[in-house]
Structures are given as structure tokens and as C-alpha cells.
Design a protein around this motif. Structure first.
Motif: not given
Length: 525
Positions: A195-201, A206-212, A226-231, A243-251
């Protein structure tokens, strides 16, 4: 036998060490040293052990042994300062501390796909749950955000390495792909990963978006995105949360994918069966589903009696039968779970999951203080263990401190908001609110629990209690009816049969809950 660790593969049949697809030249003694250390990675090996195994007991100077160990470290990209793989234990010996995975092979198996006559399912030579986290791309115009993006990549690499049975390519190797338009299939071949995980930030105002996205490196297909959109607030806190949300979802996703692979095998080994059992556990809400999950782990244990994954899987199956009020003899289930988890800890004393499960068993068997200590140890080993946080919240309820429960559950939900256990966590807050006589708030939390998982019977029974105490008897009876449709054998006797705590506040709260359920029509016996 092949041992995989990060991007390396040690083939004991061919007596070869590979880094990705490249052969690493090493001398026979260096190979034997590395093999012995990996084979006995569960313990510290002494200088005498090494001399006996590699030099057949001949007299060897400390300088000669140190020279060979340094050669081993150089061959696998380690050093005496970093000690990523081989740790020196002063005055005791040495220990291989890298995450390694064993794969049984025969000497005539080619590198790549392996096909057996009786099992036409293609098998990859890359290890199970092998993954590389490629450097995330910074899509912001501000280059100063690079440090944050790199931090996400590095922390995620570390957290994924804690998944039982996984091996994750080290960040130093992963970062050699930075800024390159990499062919992901080629990356998989070069690093020998599935498996390969790639993403962008991207930061905007005032918001940060992470796509993986998770890619199957063998086929190139997308497995998950998935996408994480956070203030934006405190960047370091935000990094930890993402990172915690990503790791738990990926597991959860990786376990499900590996379980589907295992289903296609005509000759599943212990690891295949454990993946199938874990995937089944993640979806289990009924006694029959838990029994099915347990059967996978029992089969795995027959193949490998020292399988920590199988032991913990049986423990969790029994624990959930009792904790979810699906068994009449809850004490027997808790006792069985404790026996299995203690056996697992004797093999893997630093297993965060084992400490978390033991903590849960203690909490449910009138040993809440000891249970909290076990969960805190789990968090020291894995700070992102959402279940440890939720278990501490439950313990506070049993200790008659329900006002503290909500904070711990919110921590669990922050770390893993889409977790399969979220429904249970929400219901813990619900019953804590009932202990506080905050019945309307309890009903709100319990409705959220049911929305998270409508097939979990206890959520309906607990809601029936809250509604019964509020005087909404028609709704209470409907909730009780929904619970009984899922678990027709549920009775108040089951609730009262196990003394989970001697705390007066807890006992008074339990009495209120039973009164509410009785008003809703839940049978006494």
C-alpha cells in the motif's frame, strides 16, 4: 523464511538481504548475526548467546563482536547513535527492536507473485499490512508551511507502525520521493509494499484542508480516500488531531482490505485468520457476530499457539459479549478474556492493545482503579488509543464520578470520530448523565448513540430508561421494543447479575436505570 522490516527483506533460504529490489552485500557472519537478532527479537540476547550461535562458542574478542555488529547496522541503515533496529542494552546485551514480519516461503518461490496449485489466488511477495507514507504535498503558497506538512507525514509514519502485524517504510526512505512524480506501482515494487498513502495539505485563510488517499501498490487502484477540514488554531495540536484521526481510520480500512485478501485464500495462515477476525469484530453488534469473530481467532490459535493477535482477538470477543450485555454469564466471559490477555502480555509485555483490554476487564469487574492504571499504560505506549480514553471515562462512571466521564469520551471521539466503537462511547455518556439525574441530556446522548449504530441493542434499552424516567412512556416502549427485536433474551436480571462496582452513587444510578427500563416494558427475567 523471509523477515520484512521497513524497506528490508532478509531471506534465510537464499541467505540474502534486500533493500527494496536491491541486493545488499553482506558477509556470512554479518548475515548470521542479523538473522539471530531478528529471530530472537522478543528478548535481549547476550554476548554469549551471539558467540555461541554465530561463532560456535569460539573465543571472540569484544572488539571483533562490536565490529560485526557495526557491520550489521551499516547494512540495514542503522547506527550506534540512532539504534532504530538494533538497540544496545548496557551490561545485558542487544535486542532487535524494529517491527518485523515473518513470511514462510520455499526456496523455489520467485520474487513477485506466488501461485500454488491448490490455491489459484495470486499472493504478493510483499508483506501483509506493508505501507509507505509518501511525503504529503504542500499546496499552500506559503513555503513556511512545509514544516507542518512534513510533521504530518512523519507522525503518521510513526503511528501506523504501531498497528499490530504491520511494517511501515521509514521516513528517511519515504522522503527520497519528495517532489517526484512517482509511479505508485513502481514505488510499491521498489519498496516491496502493498500500500501507498499519499496526501496533500492546503491552508486557506483560517482553515486547513488535508486530503489523503490509500492506493493498492500492486494494482494501482484507489482503496480509500478522505478529507479533513479543520479551523486553524494551535498548529501542533491540530497536527496531533489530524494524525490521530488518520491513523485510526486507516487502521480499520487496512484491516478490512487485508481481511478481503485473506477470504480469497484456500490456505489461510494464522495472520490471515486474525485479519478476518478483526474485520468481523469491527462490525460486530450481536452475539452471533462475536461468536463468528471468535471462531477466526480460535482457528488462528490452533495454527500458532503464541499468536498475540489471536489471543487478544479471543479476549475482545469474550469481553464484548459481557460488556454489551449479550451473555447471561458475564463473569465467565470476563474471566476468559482476562486469562487470554494475560497470556498475550506474557508474550508481548509492551502491547498497548493488551494493556487497554486488560484495563477494560478490570473496570468491568469492580477494579476500576487498576483498570485506569492499565489504560494509562496503554496511552503511554500509544497516545492515540481512543479506546483507552473511553475506558477511563467508563471507569469514572463506575467510581461514582460521572461528571468526569464526558471529557474522556470526547477525547476518544476527537481521536477517532468515525470509530466502530463510537456508539458504545456515546452511550457511556448517556448512562453517566442518568447517574447525574440529567435525563433529558442522557436521552440526547443516547439518540446520538443509536444514530451511530442502530444495530446495537443496549443503546435502545438505555434510551428506553431515559425516556421512561422522563415520563415519555410511548417513546420509551418503542425504544425497548427496538432493543428486544435486536436482543430478544435481554432482561433486567442480566443488568443486575454482575456487580460491576460497590460505589453507592453507581448503585443508585443503576437502580434508576432499571426503574426506567421497567417503565418502558423491559422484562425483569
Amino acid at each position: 523464511m523471509r523477515y520484512f522490516f521497513e524497506e528490508y527483506a532478509l531471506d534465510t533460504d537464499r541467505r540474502e538481504l534486500h533493500r527494496g529490489a536491491k541486493l545488499v552485500p553482506i558477509t556470512p557472519q554479518v548475515f548470521d548475526l542479523l538473522h539471530y537478532l531478528i529471530k530472537h527479537r522478543g528478548r535481549v540476547v547476550s554476548k554469549d548467546d551471539l558467540i555461541s550461535a554465530v561463532w560456535n562458542g569460539r573465543i571472540v574478542s569484544d572488539a571483533a563482536l562490536t565490529t560485526r555488529l557495526n557491520a550489521v547496522r551499516v547494512a540495514i541503515g542503522d547506527s550506534g547513535d540512532e539504534q532504530r533496529f538494533i538497540k544496545t542494552m548496557p551490561r545485558k546485551g542487544f535486542r532487535f527492536v524494529g517491527a518485523a514480519q515473518e513470511v514462510n516461503t520455499s526456496t523455489d518461490e520467485p520474487v513477485g507473485w506466488v501461485v500454488h496449485d491448490e490455491d489459484m489466488t495470486p499472493r504478493s511477495s510483499s508483506p501483509r499490512l506493508s505501507i509507505v507514507v509518501l511525503p504529503f504535498a504542500n499546496l499552500s503558497s506559503d513555503s513556511e508551511q512545509d514544516y507542518f506538512v512534513d510533521g504530518v507525514t512523519e507522525s503518521l509514519t510513526t503511528d501506523l507502525s504501531r498497528i499490530s502485524g504491520s511494517f511501515v517504510i521509514g521516513r528517511h526512505t519515504a522522503f527520497t520521493y519528495r517532489g517526484k512524480a512517482a509511479n505508485l506501482k513502481q514505488v510499491g515494487r521498489e519498496l516491496n509494499v502493498r500500500y501507498v498513502l499519499e496526501g496533500s495539505v492546503q491552508r486557506r485563510d483560517s482553515r486547513l484542508r488535508v486530503n489523503v488517499q490509500l492506493i493498492d501498490a500492486e494494482s494501482g487502484t484507489h482503496l480509500w480516500a478522505d478529507r479533513f477540514d479543520k479551523p486553524v488554531s494551535n498548529l501542533f495540536d491540530l497536527q496531533d488531531e489530524i494524525v490521530a484521526q488518520l491513523a485510526n481510520a486507516l487502521t480499520a480500512k487496512l484491516i478490512a482490505v487485508e481481511a478481503r485478501r485473506a477470504e480469497r485464500s484456500m490456505r489461510p495462515d494464522a495472520t490471515d485468520l486474525c485479519f478476518q477476525g478483526r474485520a468481523c469484530l469491527n462490525e460486530a453488534t450481536t452475539a452471533n457476530q462475536l461468536i463468528q469473530a471468535r471462531s477466526f481467532f480460535e482457528r488462528a490459535l490452533l495454527i500458532d499457539p503464541r499468536s498475540v493477535g489471536a489471543l487478544l482477538g479471543i479476549a475482545v470477543s469474550d469481553f464484548q459479549m459481557a460488556s454489551n450485555l449479550l451473555a447471561d454469564d458475564r463473569i465467565a466471559c470476563f474471566s476468559s478474556a482476562e486469562k487470554r490477555v494475560i497470556e498475550a502480555l506474557s508474550i508481548a509485555p509492551d502491547s498497548s492493545s493488551a494493556h487497554m483490554i486488560l484495563g477494560g476487564v478490570c473496570i468491568y469487574t469492580n477494579r476500576a482503579v487498576q483498570g485506569i492504571a492499565e489504560c494509562e499504560q496503554a496511552l503511554r505506549l500509544n497516545r492515540n488509543d481512543a479506546y483507552a480514553h473511553s475506558s477511563i471515562g467508563l471507569a469514572k462512571y463506575y467510581l461514582g464520578r460521572p461528571a468526569e466521564t464526558e471529557g474522556h469520551i470526547l477525547n476518544a471521539l476527537r481521536l477517532s470520530p468515525r470509530d466502530s466503537g463510537a456508539a458504545a462511547w456515546l452511550s457511556v455518556v448517556g448512562v453517566a448523565k442518568l447517574q447525574l439525574c440529567a435525563d433529558a441530556e442522557a436521552a440526547d446522548w443516547l439518540r446520538r448513540s443509536i444514530e451511530a449504530n442502530r444495530n446495537r441493542a443496549f443503546g435502545h434499552f438505555a434510551l428506553s430508561a431515559a425516556l421512561g424516567l422522563l415520563g415519555a412512556l410511548d417513546e420509551a416502549r418503542a425504544a425497548a421494543k427496538a432493543g428486544l427485536a435486536l436482543d430478544p433474551k435481554f432482561t433486567l436480571r442480566r443488568v443486575l447479575a454482575t456487580r460491576l462496582s460497590d460505589n453507592p452513587a453507581y448503585l443508585a444510578g443503576r437502580k434508576r436505570i432499571c426503574e426506567g427500563m421497567r417503565l418502558a416494558g423491559v422484562p425483569d427475567s
